[in-house]
Design a protein around this motif. Structure first.
Motif, PDB file in Angstrom:
ATOM      1  N   PHE A  38      29.363 -45.416 -11.402  1.00  0.00           N
ATOM      2  CA  PHE A  38      28.526 -45.334 -10.330  1.00  0.00           C
ATOM      3  C   PHE A  38      27.512 -46.279 -10.566  1.00  0.00           C
ATOM      4  CE2 PHE A  38      31.580 -42.885  -8.815  1.00  0.00           C
ATOM      5  CZ  PHE A  38      31.372 -42.305  -7.457  1.00  0.00           C
ATOM      6  N   LYS A  39      26.900 -46.367 -11.707  1.00  0.00           N
ATOM      7  CA  LYS A  39      25.612 -47.152 -12.245  1.00  0.00           C
ATOM      8  C   LYS A  39      25.882 -48.488 -12.047  1.00  0.00           C
ATOM      9  CE  LYS A  39      22.276 -45.470 -14.792  1.00  0.00           C
ATOM     10  NZ  LYS A  39      21.769 -44.857 -16.103  1.00  0.00           N
ATOM     11  N   ASP A  40      27.031 -48.925 -12.394  1.00  0.00           N
ATOM     12  CA  ASP A  40      27.500 -50.221 -12.560  1.00  0.00           C
ATOM     13  C   ASP A  40      27.563 -51.072 -11.387  1.00  0.00           C
ATOM     14  OD1 ASP A  40      28.930 -52.470 -13.312  1.00  0.00           O
ATOM     15  OD2 ASP A  40      29.982 -51.830 -14.714  1.00  0.00           O
ATOM     16  N   ALA A  41      26.899 -51.977 -11.031  1.00  0.00           N
ATOM     17  CA  ALA A  41      27.014 -52.646  -9.464  1.00  0.00           C
ATOM     18  C   ALA A  41      28.313 -53.367  -9.244  1.00  0.00           C
ATOM     19  CB  ALA A  41      26.059 -53.925  -9.491  1.00  0.00           C
ATOM     20  N   SER A  42      29.060 -53.602 -10.305  1.00  0.00           N
ATOM     21  CA  SER A  42      30.286 -54.300 -10.188  1.00  0.00           C
ATOM     22  C   SER A  42      31.437 -53.368  -9.833  1.00  0.00           C
ATOM     23  CB  SER A  42      30.784 -55.237 -11.189  1.00  0.00           C
ATOM     24  OG  SER A  42      30.907 -54.200 -12.480  1.00  0.00           O
ATOM     25  N   ARG A  43      31.435 -51.989  -9.987  1.00  0.00           N
ATOM     26  CA  ARG A  43      32.237 -51.118  -9.855  1.00  0.00           C
ATOM     27  C   ARG A  43      31.876 -49.958  -8.999  1.00  0.00           C
ATOM     28  NH1 ARG A  43      34.170 -48.248 -15.080  1.00  0.00           N
ATOM     29  NH2 ARG A  43      31.945 -48.357 -15.764  1.00  0.00           N
ATOM     30  N   SER A  44      30.584 -49.768  -8.719  1.00  0.00           N
ATOM     31  CA  SER A  44      30.056 -48.670  -7.929  1.00  0.00           C
ATOM     32  C   SER A  44      30.479 -48.776  -6.526  1.00  0.00           C
ATOM     33  CB  SER A  44      28.682 -48.458  -8.078  1.00  0.00           C
ATOM     34  OG  SER A  44      28.067 -47.452  -7.291  1.00  0.00           O
ATOM     35  N   PRO A  45      31.007 -47.567  -5.861  1.00  0.00           N
ATOM     36  CA  PRO A  45      31.447 -47.540  -4.588  1.00  0.00           C
ATOM     37  C   PRO A  45      29.860 -47.110  -3.519  1.00  0.00           C
ATOM     38  CG  PRO A  45      31.970 -45.361  -5.408  1.00  0.00           C
ATOM     39  CD  PRO A  45      31.200 -46.150  -6.466  1.00  0.00           C
ATOM     40  N   LEU A  46      28.786 -46.988  -4.292  1.00  0.00           N
ATOM     41  CA  LEU A  46      27.704 -46.576  -3.516  1.00  0.00           C
ATOM     42  C   LEU A  46      27.039 -47.679  -2.917  1.00  0.00           C
ATOM     43  CD1 LEU A  46      25.798 -44.410  -6.506  1.00  0.00           C
ATOM     44  CD2 LEU A  46      26.658 -43.722  -4.454  1.00  0.00           C
ATOM     45  N   LYS A  47      26.514 -47.453  -1.829  1.00  0.00           N
ATOM     46  CA  LYS A  47      25.599 -48.504  -1.130  1.00  0.00           C
ATOM     47  C   LYS A  47      24.359 -48.990  -2.078  1.00  0.00           C
ATOM     48  CE  LYS A  47      26.572 -46.656   3.484  1.00  0.00           C
ATOM     49  NZ  LYS A  47      26.107 -45.789   4.642  1.00  0.00           N
ATOM     50  N   ASP A  48      24.327 -50.275  -1.843  1.00  0.00           N
ATOM     51  CA  ASP A  48      22.953 -50.425  -2.903  1.00  0.00           C
ATOM     52  C   ASP A  48      21.878 -49.830  -2.863  1.00  0.00           C
ATOM     53  OD1 ASP A  48      24.657 -52.870  -3.562  1.00  0.00           O
ATOM     54  OD2 ASP A  48      23.709 -54.230  -2.218  1.00  0.00           O
ATOM     55  N   CYS A 170      35.115 -42.759   0.254  1.00  0.00           N
ATOM     56  CA  CYS A 170      34.498 -42.699   1.614  1.00  0.00           C
ATOM     57  C   CYS A 170      33.413 -41.471   1.763  1.00  0.00           C
ATOM     58  CB  CYS A 170      35.528 -42.164   2.609  1.00  0.00           C
ATOM     59  SG  CYS A 170      36.882 -43.326   2.907  1.00  0.00           S
ATOM     60  N   ALA A 171      33.218 -40.836   0.823  1.00  0.00           N
ATOM     61  CA  ALA A 171      32.200 -39.834   0.641  1.00  0.00           C
ATOM     62  C   ALA A 171      30.817 -40.446   0.427  1.00  0.00           C
ATOM     63  CB  ALA A 171      32.437 -38.784  -0.416  1.00  0.00           C
ATOM     64  N   TYR A 172      30.887 -41.873  -0.063  1.00  0.00           N
ATOM     65  CA  TYR A 172      29.588 -42.424  -0.300  1.00  0.00           C
ATOM     66  C   TYR A 172      29.444 -43.819   0.342  1.00  0.00           C
ATOM     67  CZ  TYR A 172      31.028 -39.643  -4.614  1.00  0.00           C
ATOM     68  OH  TYR A 172      31.360 -38.866  -5.444  1.00  0.00           O
ATOM     69  N   ASN A 173      30.501 -44.178   0.912  1.00  0.00           N
ATOM     70  CA  ASN A 173      30.313 -45.694   1.847  1.00  0.00           C
ATOM     71  C   ASN A 173      31.426 -45.633   2.737  1.00  0.00           C
ATOM     72  OD1 ASN A 173      30.126 -48.174   2.202  1.00  0.00           O
ATOM     73  ND2 ASN A 173      29.369 -48.739   0.450  1.00  0.00           N
ATOM     74  N   ASP A 174      31.073 -45.693   3.991  1.00  0.00           N
ATOM     75  CA  ASP A 174      32.247 -45.613   5.133  1.00  0.00           C
ATOM     76  C   ASP A 174      32.850 -47.061   4.902  1.00  0.00           C
ATOM     77  OD1 ASP A 174      30.205 -47.436   6.085  1.00  0.00           O
ATOM     78  OD2 ASP A 174      29.594 -46.090   7.781  1.00  0.00           O
ATOM     79  N   ARG A 175      32.491 -48.039   4.220  1.00  0.00           N
ATOM     80  CA  ARG A 175      33.454 -49.314   4.307  1.00  0.00           C
ATOM     81  C   ARG A 175      34.668 -49.076   3.730  1.00  0.00           C
ATOM     82  NH1 ARG A 175      32.831 -52.788  -0.271  1.00  0.00           N
ATOM     83  NH2 ARG A 175      31.484 -52.182  -1.825  1.00  0.00           N
ATOM     84  N   TYR A 176      34.829 -48.133   3.068  1.00  0.00           N
ATOM     85  CA  TYR A 176      36.393 -47.820   2.295  1.00  0.00           C
ATOM     86  C   TYR A 176      37.232 -47.147   3.161  1.00  0.00           C
ATOM     87  CZ  TYR A 176      33.875 -49.192  -2.291  1.00  0.00           C
ATOM     88  OH  TYR A 176      33.280 -49.810  -3.026  1.00  0.00           O
ATOM     89  N   SER A 177      38.540 -47.465   2.742  1.00  0.00           N
ATOM     90  CA  SER A 177      39.608 -46.921   3.351  1.00  0.00           C
ATOM     91  C   SER A 177      40.295 -45.731   2.371  1.00  0.00           C
ATOM     92  CB  SER A 177      40.692 -47.952   3.835  1.00  0.00           C
ATOM     93  OG  SER A 177      41.815 -47.202   4.421  1.00  0.00           O
ATOM     94  N   CYS A 178      40.286 -44.379   2.850  1.00  0.00           N
ATOM     95  CA  CYS A 178      40.506 -43.502   1.845  1.00  0.00           C
ATOM     96  C   CYS A 178      41.868 -42.448   2.434  1.00  0.00           C
ATOM     97  CB  CYS A 178      39.478 -42.297   1.553  1.00  0.00           C
ATOM     98  SG  CYS A 178      38.073 -43.252   1.012  1.00  0.00           S
ATOM     99  N   PRO A 179      42.892 -42.282   1.309  1.00  0.00           N
ATOM    100  CA  PRO A 179      43.977 -41.498   2.022  1.00  0.00           C
ATOM    101  C   PRO A 179      43.507 -39.974   2.599  1.00  0.00           C
ATOM    102  CG  PRO A 179      44.693 -42.481  -0.127  1.00  0.00           C
ATOM    103  CD  PRO A 179      43.072 -42.808   0.290  1.00  0.00           C
ATOM    104  N   ILE A 180      43.999 -39.403   3.383  1.00  0.00           N
ATOM    105  CA  ILE A 180      43.539 -38.204   4.182  1.00  0.00           C
ATOM    106  C   ILE A 180      44.439 -37.124   3.399  1.00  0.00           C
ATOM    107  CG2 ILE A 180      43.444 -36.623   6.039  1.00  0.00           C
ATOM    108  CD1 ILE A 180      42.925 -39.348   7.641  1.00  0.00           C
ATOM    109  N   VAL A 181      43.785 -36.187   2.853  1.00  0.00           N
ATOM    110  CA  VAL A 181      44.569 -35.265   1.940  1.00  0.00           C
ATOM    111  C   VAL A 181      45.762 -34.277   3.138  1.00  0.00           C
ATOM    112  CG1 VAL A 181      44.455 -33.074   0.478  1.00  0.00           C
ATOM    113  CG2 VAL A 181      42.836 -34.749   0.526  1.00  0.00           C
TER     114      VAL A 181
END
Length: 201
Positions: A38-48, A170-181
């Motif tokens: 999550f700290k790595d900009a190249s792999r993190s799903p977090l918004k900047d 999706c819990a961190y960034n709404d630009r992702y598409s996540c499977p619904i449980v």
């Protein structure tokens, strides 16, 4: 003399940078790995803006109660289906097996899935996807449920470590598409293990 002053300033600058660079937080290997990601900009799903101030995710304390041995029952005749997601994307999954286990004196069953596209990728041939819901959702944990990644076991049992449960991107960034449980994977109990909801303290 000027050269010496320049070098001295550079050394001071580097030292200050080293002091600012904080170690990756986490009590377990899983916690350290996910925080590093999550700290790595190249792999993190977090918004900047969230990543700039990111110090570490919130976790339930590690609890061995939530490391369970489950019976792994293969379901070989299942048909592939399109799993609903938070967007229009419909990835193809197959129900691979059923997991039966006992937790705190109660017996539960979860379906575990295999992504049909991912299994074609190198390194993911044996990857299985375990999404689940529980009674901490919307309180301490993310409302949409959590995921666990496991490998196809070589025997008829498998270890489920709920301490490695993580949130959909999706819990961190709404630009992702996540499977619904799937509702079938609702556990009528509190799973106080794994990653907590983002931004809740």
């Amino acid at each position: 003399m000027k050269k010496f002053v320049f070098l001295f300033v550079c050394v001071l600058y580097l030292k200050s940078c080293e002091q600012k660079k904080r170690p990756v937080l986490g009590e377990t290997e899983f916690q350290k790995e996910i925080n590093a990601q999550f700290k790595d900009a190249s792999r993190s799903p977090l918004k900047d803006e969230d990543r700039k101030h990111f110090e570490g995710l919130d976790f339930f304390e590690f609890d061995s109660t939530y490391v369970v041995k489950a019976k792994f029952t293969r379901t070989p005749n299942e048909k592939a289906f399109k799993m609903k997601t938070t967007t229009d994307r419909l990835p193809v999954y197959i129900k691979y097996a059923e997991l039966s286990f006992t937790l705190k004196g109660e017996t539960f069953t979860l379906d575990i899935y295999q992504n049909q596209d991912m299994m074609e990728k190198e390194g993911y041939e044996n990857h299985l996807f375990l999404p689940f819901l529980d009674e901490t959702n919307g309180l301490e944990s993310y409302g949409g449920g959590r995921y666990i990644d496991v490998q196809i076991p070589e025997s008829e049992t498998i270890i489920i470590d709920f301490n490695t449960a993580y949130n959909p991107y999706c819990a961190y960034n709404d630009r992702y598409s996540c499977p619904i449980v799937p509702r079938k994977n609702y556990l009528k109990t509190r799973i106080e293990a794994g990653v907590k909801a983002f931004g809740k303290h």
